[in-house]
Design a protein around this motif. Sequence first.
Motif, PDB file in Angstrom:
ATOM      1  N   GLU A   7       0.822  -1.226   0.000  1.00  0.00           N
ATOM      2  CA  GLU A   7       0.000   0.000   0.000  1.00  0.00           C
ATOM      3  C   GLU A   7       0.848   1.264   0.000  1.00  0.00           C
TER       4      GLU A   7
ATOM      5  N   ALA B 261      -4.884  -3.027  -2.446  1.00  0.00           N
ATOM      6  CA  ALA B 261      -5.330  -3.742  -1.249  1.00  0.00           C
ATOM      7  C   ALA B 261      -5.434  -5.236  -1.575  1.00  0.00           C
TER       8      ALA B 261
ATOM      9  N   ALA C  75      -7.307  -4.832  -6.245  1.00  0.00           N
ATOM     10  CA  ALA C  75      -8.305  -3.844  -5.829  1.00  0.00           C
ATOM     11  C   ALA C  75      -7.569  -2.567  -5.444  1.00  0.00           C
TER      12      ALA C  75
ATOM     13  N   THR D  94      -8.217   0.835  -3.732  1.00  0.00           N
ATOM     14  CA  THR D  94      -9.253   1.443  -2.897  1.00  0.00           C
ATOM     15  C   THR D  94      -9.409   2.946  -3.099  1.00  0.00           C
TER      16      THR D  94
ATOM     17  N   ASN E 231     -11.411   3.115  -6.457  1.00  0.00           N
ATOM     18  CA  ASN E 231     -12.641   2.320  -6.400  1.00  0.00           C
ATOM     19  C   ASN E 231     -12.807   1.406  -7.603  1.00  0.00           C
TER      20      ASN E 231
END
Length: 123
Positions: A67, A93, A106, A108, A111
């Motif tokens: 991250e 993520a 994914a 975040t 989105n």
Amino acid sequence: VPNLQGPRYISPAPRGGFVVSEECGDVKVFMSSHKLLSSLSSKYGHQFGNPAGVCVDTDGSILVADEQRRTVHLFPEHGAPICLVSTGLQRPAGMACSSSGHLFVADTVENCVKVFKYCVRPP
């Protein structure tokens, strides 16, 4: 499995084991008996920022999303780590990899799920 430092994401591994990312900045590999097999930071001398999603591909390589560094690295059973994704991620993520060599990440912040092809040879 006790003594983990902020476990975050988990993935099954070959031969019944599993891989866990920790908030403290490490990724641990366990055998099917739940005994610690290795720490990726120790085994590879790799320093993580904030490891998040983990998955294991059909070759037994471990893939880790970071991250903080906005990267995805592949850790082969033998050899040095390989940076698969170094741009285009805002906050990676959860992750999964397919038997056909696709990596799903994914993101975040944006989105969405981003798809990468990382395996050029047939599984």
